[in-house]
Scaffold this motif. Structure first.
Motif, mmCIF file in Angstrom:
data_model
loop_
_atom_site.group_PDB
_atom_site.id
_atom_site.type_symbol
_atom_site.label_atom_id
_atom_site.label_comp_id
_atom_site.label_asym_id
_atom_site.label_seq_id
_atom_site.Cartn_x
_atom_site.Cartn_y
_atom_site.Cartn_z
ATOM 1 N N THR A 621 3.848 -14.245 3.214
ATOM 2 C CA THR A 621 3.255 -12.933 2.986
ATOM 3 C C THR A 621 3.112 -12.618 1.503
ATOM 4 O O THR A 621 2.062 -12.148 1.062
ATOM 5 C CB THR A 621 4.098 -11.832 3.649
ATOM 6 N N MET A 622 4.164 -12.870 0.721
ATOM 7 C CA MET A 622 4.166 -12.507 -0.698
ATOM 8 C C MET A 622 3.776 -13.665 -1.615
ATOM 9 O O MET A 622 3.631 -13.492 -2.818
ATOM 10 C CB MET A 622 5.558 -12.016 -1.096
ATOM 11 N N GLU A 623 3.650 -14.847 -1.047
ATOM 12 C CA GLU A 623 3.257 -16.036 -1.795
ATOM 13 C C GLU A 623 2.122 -16.717 -1.045
ATOM 14 O O GLU A 623 1.846 -16.399 0.110
ATOM 15 C CB GLU A 623 4.439 -17.014 -1.920
ATOM 16 N N LEU A 624 1.473 -17.696 -1.689
ATOM 17 C CA LEU A 624 0.521 -18.522 -0.962
ATOM 18 C C LEU A 624 1.252 -19.245 0.157
ATOM 19 O O LEU A 624 2.382 -19.706 -0.012
ATOM 20 C CB LEU A 624 -0.137 -19.536 -1.899
ATOM 21 N N SER A 625 0.625 -19.351 1.296
ATOM 22 C CA SER A 625 1.276 -19.937 2.467
ATOM 23 C C SER A 625 1.416 -21.450 2.334
ATOM 24 O O SER A 625 0.574 -22.126 1.740
ATOM 25 C CB SER A 625 0.474 -19.602 3.728
ATOM 26 N N GLY A 626 2.478 -21.970 2.943
ATOM 27 C CA GLY A 626 2.665 -23.413 3.035
ATOM 28 C C GLY A 626 1.964 -23.997 4.244
ATOM 29 O O GLY A 626 1.559 -25.162 4.251
#
Length: 748
Positions: A621-626
């Motif tokens: 949600t707060m970072e680019l997804s893995g």
């Protein structure tokens, strides 16, 4: 619930006698004054940091006395008052300082730990059971000019080094524990008093080496005495103890050092134990891993069987742990607890709390930054009582606490609770006639999960509705109250407060709604076709995208997008939202994994030539997804691609471009009929063979997310343009449904 209190002694612990002494002090404190009422049980410490003196470096160790003195050791040279900037109002304090736990100010005890060559540091502090002697370990050669060798004993009454306690330790001492007659130590050393002792040793309180032997093959970092006095728990980097395989954790006999319990394969080889603590029934480990996907969490083990009770799998190394009133408090840099059903990968959180019975995170979230050094934030915890209050101290590398400048040290107490919840974000909806839906995003309080909400209508001082809701920082579900005491054509205003029982937020800004006399055609059809998420973007200046449907799956708006853009995609009073193509996006509050069949629908308006993700599903949600798929993205040339993953990427793409500055209706579906991509009510691309997609827990994201390794990846991960009327469905919409939605764009 195990309502016992574990006393943190720097990086070590005292014996059962000391525990009993301090438990008695705690009982007296509890009787003198109740803890704050605004906390969610079993948490009994507020998240409100108290005014505390600071250091100019790292605090590695602490010990707290029963009479309310907190000793701090580390790598620093001065202390300064709270609020003072680095380099101002400083007083000398060479790797050691002592503080009054109730005021946070220095006491008269001043010691200087030095080394003739290199950097001196104090890595462990522990008090004797009677509180008369403070033992210090680290890397130093003198205390107040008195020669020592990496370990020293301090008379607490006079604050002077004891001349009768001198023993040569060949390298840094990182951990200490003490009984009435024995001092246990762990560290980097390989000899003590001229005799071989690899990483762990024991000496008498008169500094004579004991025959106790628990030789390890790597560094010792933690030593914990069990309350019954039978065992010493060892933690560190090691792989063997006394020649037996036992990585990072071992339990040995207090008299001989012989292994009582080994733990081969119990902790991954890439993880170590940084700290240990215990209560009357369990002991606990703080773990740090190296590399991706390692074990960084905490483990609870039964003191009788010495076997695991639970472990958490949060990522972000744990450096310090402490037990108080049935709660395990920890210092770490946790950034991903998704494996436990908690928050996904995001910026680090440094202070957490868990029940001793259950690894689920409790609503206690004060925070520090990473700070200096490695940096990882908190390094050590301690606790004690004074004046009818219980105090929790934290030391480490941090330079801020709760977003304010504060270096090296901070403290918390069991009251008073002074922090109010955040002001609620509120939105109103009138898509149905003769009523007003009042929606709000639940607030956040750093030390209370259950909050009370009061709704005020038309400026009244008495609320028209009161309810409660549970929220934590990563899960702030939408709540709704429907006002039916209205008539068509009337305009009403609404404001909401949030309360933790003691502190109440300000009222939210007033939002107004004019009651409709008939349903809006477009949203009515979206809802009747079963949308499980429906964002219309009618909010302004908040982080809230209200879900108009029954699913109440609200969105978080990140980095202040452009609110209330007009003209919107469909006729009526609703507005659109604008994203900048670099940092702004929205994500759904609710994580989900049931996405075998789905449809995503939204309207877009753009002239971008950098492409970007319009809508998709991602693990963060707060970072680019893995992990990321089930998405529609625009190519640099304006064409659209719909992609899902199933042992590789599956895509369908349009032949036409849609970056012409006009509003376009985009729908992507997947189900038993394969994948289909519609634009402006018409099927533009299809593959009937693509019926499956990858299953994982994730969140719906709008306006941007990772696009690495997807075909014809555009220049930007993020979409620059306006978006409106976003909906997600748990089914594949039919061509007729898609066409009907598009046809209603001008119907009002």
């Amino acid at each position: 619930m195990k309502a016992t209190t574990g006393r943190r002694r720097g990086r070590t612990r005292a014996t059962a006698a000391a525990l009993c002494l301090l438990a008695g002090a705690l009982g007296a404190a509890a009787a003198a004054g109740p803890p704050a009422a605004a906390l969610t049980a079993p948490v009994s410490i507020t998240a409100d940091d108290l005014s505390t003196w600071q250091t100019n470096g790292i605090v590695w160790s602490m010990a707290a006395s029963a009479d309310g003195v907190v000793y701090a050791g580390g790598t620093f040279s001065t202390v300064r008052p709270p609020g003072a900037a680095s380099g101002t109002s400083e007083e000398p304090a060479v790797n050691f300082a002592a503080f009054d736990t109730a005021t946070g100010a220095p006491t008269g005890c001043s010691l200087s730990f030095t080394l003739s060559s290199g950097t001196a540091t104090v890595r462990s502090l522990v008090l004797s059971p009677d509180g008369e002697t403070l033992y210090a370990g680290g890397r130093f050669g003198a205390v107040n000019g008195v020669g020592v060798s990496n370990i020293a004993a301090i008379d607490t009454a006079t604050c002077t080094p004891r001349q009768d306690f001198k023993v040569a330790v060949s390298a840094t001492v990182r951990a200490l524990a003490v009984t009435d007659d024995t001092v246990y130590l762990g560290g980097d050393f390989k000899s003590v008093a001229g005799q071989t002792r690899n990483y762990f040793a024991a000496v008498t309180t008169g500094a004579a080496l004991k025959p106790w032997t628990a030789n390890a093959d790597e560094v010792g970092r933690a030593v914990e005495l069990t309350p019954d006095g039978r065992h010493v728990v060892l933690g560190g980097d090691f792989f063997t103890v006394n020649g037996t395989s036992s990585h990072a954790l071992a339990v040995v006999n207090t008299t001989t050092g012989a292994l009582d319990k080994s733990y081969p394969g119990f902790i991954p080889n890439t993880s170590t134990v940084q700290d240990l603590t215990s209560d009357a029934e369990q002991f606990y480990t703080a773990n740090e891993g190296t590399g991706g996907g390692v074990f960084d969490g905490r483990i609870a083990l039964d003191l009788t069987t010495l076997n695991q009770v639970w472990r958490d799998t949060c990522l972000g190394a744990t450096q310090a742990i402490l037990v108080h009133n049935g709660v395990l408090y920890s210092g770490s840099h946790a950034h991903d607890c998704a494996s436990m059903g908690e928050f996904p990968d995001q910026p680090r959180k440094h202070l957490l709390a868990q029940s001793v019975d259950d690894p689920k995170l409790l609503p206690w979230f004060p925070d520090t930054n990473d700070g200096i050094g490695e940096p990882v934030g908190p390094r050590v915890m301690a606790q004690t009582d004074k004046g009818g209050r219980h105090y929790l101290w934290v030391g480490g590398e941090f330079t801020t606490v709760n977003s304010r400048a504060q270096q090296g040290l901070t403290r918390f107490a069991d009251g008073p609770d002074t922090g109010a919840p955040w002001v609620p974000n509120v939105s109103v909806s009138t898509v149905a006639p003769n009523k007003v839906d009042v929606n709000w995003q639940t607030s956040f309080d750093t030390d209370d999960g259950t909050l009370t909400y009061r709704i005020y209508k038309d400026g009244a001082s008495t609320p028209v509705h009161t309810t409660t809701g549970y929220s934590v920082f990563w899960d702030r579900p939408q709540l709704r109250w429907t006002d039916t005491d209205v008539a068509p054509g009337e305009t009403h205003t609404y404001r909401i407060t949030a309360s933790d029982g003691t502190n109440t937020s300000a009222k939210s800004p007033a939002v107004s709604a004019t009651v409709a006399d008939k349903a809006e055609s477009y949203p009515a059809r979206v809802l009747s076709d079963g949308a499980s998420l429906y964002w219309r973007y009618d909010e302004g200046t908040s982080t809230f995208a209200a879900d108009t449907g029954a699913g109440l799956d609200n969105g978080f708006l990140r980095n202040t997008p452009s609110y209330r853009q007009t003209p919107a995609a469909v006729s009526g009073p609703s507005t659109a939202i604008g994203f900048n193509g670099s940092t702004q996006y929205a994500y759904s509050n609710r994580g989900r994994s049931d996405t075998t069949r789905f449809s995503v629908e939204t309207w877009i308006r753009t002239t971008t030539t950098r492409g970007g993700k319009i809508i998709g599903f991602g693990s963060n949600t707060m970072e680019l997804s893995g992990k990321y798929d089930k998405h529609v993205y625009m190519l640099n040339n304006g064409r659209l691609t719909f992609g899902t993953s199933n042992n590789g990427g599956q895509t369908v793409s349009t032949t036409g471009a849609y970056n012409d500055g006009a509003w376009h209706h985009v729908v992507a579906t997947q189900g038993s009929g394969g994948m289909a991509l519609y634009v402006d009510g018409q099927l533009r691309a299809v593959n009937p063979l693509y019926t499956k997609n990858q299953s994982y827990t994730g969140y719906w994201r709008v306006g941007g997310d990772n696009l690495a390794s997807w075909p014809n990846r555009p220049t930007s991960n993020f979409f620059a343009g306006q978006i409106d009327e976003t909906a997600v469905y748990p089914t594949a919409l039919t061509a007729a449904q898609v066409s009907a939605h598009y046809a209603l764009r001008n119907s009002g």
